[in-house]
Enzyme design. Structure first.
Site, PDB file in Angstrom:
ATOM      1  N   GLU A   1     -68.379  45.534  41.140  1.00 56.66           N
ATOM      2  CA  GLU A   1     -67.186  46.180  40.356  1.00 56.66           C
ATOM      3  C   GLU A   1     -68.054  46.253  39.239  1.00 56.66           C
ATOM      4  OE1 GLU A   1     -62.619  45.739  40.928  1.00 56.66           O
ATOM      5  OE2 GLU A   1     -63.621  47.007  42.690  1.00 56.66           O
TER       6      GLU A   1
ATOM      7  N   GLU B   1     -64.091  47.526  50.240  1.00 54.73           N
ATOM      8  CA  GLU B   1     -62.687  46.810  49.971  1.00 54.73           C
ATOM      9  C   GLU B   1     -61.837  48.187  50.851  1.00 54.73           C
ATOM     10  OE1 GLU B   1     -61.497  44.916  46.864  1.00 54.73           O
ATOM     11  OE2 GLU B   1     -64.250  44.400  46.257  1.00 54.73           O
TER      12      GLU B   1
HETATM   13  C1  GLA Z   1     -61.452  44.920  43.572  1.00 51.70           C
HETATM   14  C2  GLA Z   1     -62.519  43.332  42.956  1.00 51.70           C
HETATM   15  C3  GLA Z   1     -62.445  41.989  45.066  1.00 51.70           C
HETATM   16  C4  GLA Z   1     -60.401  42.366  44.531  1.00 51.70           C
HETATM   17  C5  GLA Z   1     -59.902  43.052  44.466  1.00 51.70           C
HETATM   18  C6  GLA Z   1     -58.417  43.231  44.416  1.00 51.70           C
HETATM   19  O1  GLA Z   1     -62.003  45.687  44.191  1.00 51.70           O
HETATM   20  O2  GLA Z   1     -63.681  44.408  43.446  1.00 51.70           O
HETATM   21  O3  GLA Z   1     -62.900  41.186  44.391  1.00 51.70           O
HETATM   22  O4  GLA Z   1     -60.499  41.223  43.098  1.00 51.70           O
HETATM   23  O5  GLA Z   1     -60.024  43.921  43.480  1.00 51.70           O
HETATM   24  O6  GLA Z   1     -57.544  44.332  44.515  1.00 51.70           O
END
Ligand code: GLA
Ligand code: ZN
Length: 697
Positions: free
Chosen positions: A160, A314
């Site tokens: 991210e 995710e």
């Molecule tokens: C993001 C991050 C993860 C985690 C999630 C929690 O997507 O990439 O490492 O912190 O948020 O929702």
């Protein structure tokens, strides 16, 4: 390049957090098949475990995971760990720590940036040569070690990417970037309109990274942050691409996150992936809007590489730990949102996270394996259901979505709007809302949409919609003229065509370079109070067959038709009777201008009529009940996979039509005609290519 071998089901897995707890990994590998987990994303925040001291690499724990995954036939998405830096690195080389202006954290204006303490994550300097070198060394070691490992499926570069650094290294790189872009200070001064408030620059060294009174600087700084992030990404990926050229590279994006122009970032990637956290935990009445917004975000992410599948990297099995409200997902909602991603073109359902850690700030974040530790939880069951679904949906792998509608979204335009003081503060926050208002009528009809950048090739679409495209890049108007002249239909709205790429207002009348194509001049704009309404009255005999009166709010352009036909007029105020909706025939196509927001009922009627006029293909040949959406993915041989998703908390009946379709999730039994769907129900149906015999029916 290797392709994704099967629909991935897994996610972020952090065995390095559990190395002091014997037996955990054994237990995890016992649980994986029970949940249908076939993929592990490993190493995202593992720098300190992989390189506990400078230059000392420890791969033993990762070898074990890679080998066990391979022995179980699982895919490993291997991350590079640059998203979080180890303490030794931050202590020894302070330049790797980001510098942030105190005003960003304390509300104090115009203080010089300060070096951040080592803490948290996602806070390195993207320019620091030392950071780049340390990342390159570790990434090279990872790539060399696992180059021929059978589990290695995909590189997950960093995590991210976000944020920005204002250190001297970054500032120097910004000034170099500007020098390259503008060539001379005169050109920069003109482009930024620096005669204003005596801001003319006479030396490159006078340029700071921040001055909210100069729109051009604000927009260019954001472009630079994207550029520097993309360059960092490219530098990170260089050893991976060199040592393992057959392994694709991705990084996990964040939907409509505003800090980066993903259209630029995506050029560095082989596969687009993103992290999807829809707020299905919100009030039940919000569910349909949430579903449409999440659908649009999937489409936006997919459209970064049009015509290709993406990955949902995710999502959360259960509630997250960072919403203001945190309602439990109702039974079935996890499956529904998981298959929503697949319906929109994802070749994966992956989670953050597989096992909840006992400590750290994410210990209350949903996971496949809860603190309780076994397979006996409700969410584990729901995850296992998705695992079975994905196995049944195996033929969907690699198929994609081929929309005939494009909604144009430009991150840079949004930056330009937010950088400018006015025309009205309240319209600025609404960029995604404006997109959604025009997206929803297609979503509820089962009509596929791409959400594309202004640089996209429009020729594959029948209809292109530009809601509030405040900034027009050079050449965009010419491109749209060619699109319409060739038979395309274009619709632009209020707040389109106001500024150029450095935030300077167009002269010669709004909507700027689109004035000729649209055949209108938007002379003035009336911004209404929140409780005020005007009326849109359909003009008799208009091309869309619209009739009656509708309500509108918020923004009313006062428009002159200059060759365009008036399809609807305002009903009130001193501009009553003047155009609210126009259409200009141009070459073989049509260009529509919508001068006002329009309430949802109007937008639904407008887009419903456009969809009918253009005979846009729908997933199902029937009206969908409220709260139900439907999508089609198509494989290379013309087979269609039709998904029907019921986001409503009540049962719904959906008409599948007379031709029986193979029901992929319910044992292959053919389905046709009206079918009852339970609350949060899902159907996935196979429709053979027209004319092809199907032995399944
Ligand atoms: C993001 C991050 C993860 C985690 C999630 C929690 O997507 O990439 O490492 O912190 O948020 O929702
Ligand atoms: Zn920096």
């Amino acid at each position: 390049m290797k392709s994704i071998p099967f629909l991935l089901h897994g996610g972020d897995y952090n065995p390095d957090q559990w190395r002091h707890v014997p037996g955990t990994v054994d237990e995890d590998f016992r649980l994986f098949p029970l949940a249908g987990i076939n993929s592990l994303t490993v190493g995202i925040f593992s720098w300190a475990a992989l390189e506990p001291e400078e230059g000392l690499y420890e791969f033993g724990w990762l070898d074990e995971i890679m080998d066990r995954a391979a022995a179980s036939g699982m895919a490993v998405v291997l991350a590079t760990p640059s998203g979080a830096k180890p303490n030794w690195l931050a202590a020894k080389y302070p330049e790797v720590r980001r510098m942030t202006p105190p005003d960003a954290v304390q509300g104090v204006p115009a203080l010089p940036p300060v070096r951040e303490l080592q803490r948290g994550r996602h806070n390195h300097c993207p320019t620091s040569p030392i950071y780049r070198e340390k990342v390159r060394a570790l990434n090279s070691a990872l790539a060399s070690r696992y180059a021929r490992h059978p589990a290695l499926t995909l590189w997950h570069v960093s995590n991210e990417y976000n944020g920005e650094c204002r250190c001297p290294l970054c500032l120097a790189a910004f000034r170099d970037w500007l020098r390259q872009k503008y060539g001379s200070l005169d050109a920069l001064n003109d482009a930024w309109w620096t005669g204003f408030w005596s801001h003319r620059y006479s030396d490159w060294g006078e340029i700071e990274a921040i001055d909210s009174s100069i729109d051009g600087l604000v927009i260019d700084w954001k472009r630079f942050v994207t550029h520097q992030t993309a360059e960092f990404l490219r530098a990170e990926a260089e050893p991976l691409r060199r040592i393992t050229p057959e392994i694709p590279v991705t990084t996990n994006l964040m939907g409509f996150f505003g800090g980066l122009d993903y259209a630029r970032i995506a050029r560095e990637l082989d596969i687009v992936s993103w992290d999807s956290y829809p707020q299905y935990h919100e009030r039940p009445g919000e569910t349909e809007r949430t579903a449409a917004l999440n659908a649009m975000t999937h489409d936006y992410m997919r459209s970064l590489k049009p015509g290709k599948p993406f990955l949902m990297m995710e999502s959360c099995p259960g509630p997250v730990n960072w919403y203001h409200h945190n309602r439990l997902l109702r039974p079935g909602q996890h499956r529904l949102k998981s298959l929503q991603a697949v319906a929109h073109g994802s070749d994966s359902v992956q989670y953050f996270q597989i096992r909840k850690g006992r400590g750290g700030s994410e210990k209350f974040h949903g996971a496949v394996i809860d603190h309780e530790g076994s397979e006996k939880t409700r969410m584990f069951d729901e995850v296992a259901q998705v695992g079975r679904d994905l196995a049944a949906l195996a033929p969907v792998l690699g198929s994609t979505v081929r929309p005939r509608v494009a909604i144009v979204f430009d991150r840079e335009s949004d930056w330009a709007l937010n950088a400018s003081q006015g025309p009205l503060e309240s319209v600025k926050r609404g960029a995604v809302d404006a997109l959604l208002a025009h997206y929803r009528p297609y979503w509820k009809r089962g009509i596929a949409v791409d959400v594309v950048s202004p640089e996209a090739d429009l020729s594959r679409y029948a209809l292109a919609i530009a809601p509030c495209l405040f900034m027009l890049r050079d050449g965009f108007a010419d491109k749209v003229e060619r699109f319409v002249a060739g038979g395309g239909t274009f619709l632009a709205t209020w707040l389109t065509g106001i500024v150029n790429s450095t935030g300077l207002c167009f002269t010669g009348g709004f909507p700027g370079p689109l004035r000729k194509l649209l055949g209108v001049w938007a002379e003035e704009t009336d911004f209404l109070y929140e409780d005020e309404r005007n009326v849109i009255a359909a003009a008799p005999g208009n091309a869309l067959g619209l009739s009656g009166e509708y309500s509108t709010r918020s923004v009313c352009d006062v428009v002159h038709a200059e060759g365009a036909q008036v399809a609807a007029t305002y009903g009130r105020d001193f501009y009553a009777g003047s155009p609210a909706l126009t259409v200009n025939r141009f070459g073989r196509g049509e260009a529509w201008y919508l001068a006002t927001c329009g309430d949802d009922a109007f937008l639904d009627a407008l887009h419903g009529a456009l969809a009918a006029r253009l005979a846009l293909p729908r997933a199902l040949d029937s009206e969908l009940p409220e709260g139900v959406s439907s999508n089609v993915r198509e494989s290379g041989d013309g087979t269609q996979f039709v998904f029907v998703l019921n986001f409503a908390s009540g049962p719904r009946t959906v008409d599948l039509g007379a031709t029986p379709l193979e029901n992929m999730l319910e044992g292959g039994a053919p389905a046709s005609g009206p079918v009852a769907m339970p609350p949060f129900g899902v159907m996935a149906l196979r429709r053979p290519r027209a004319g092809a015999a199907s032995n399944a029916l």
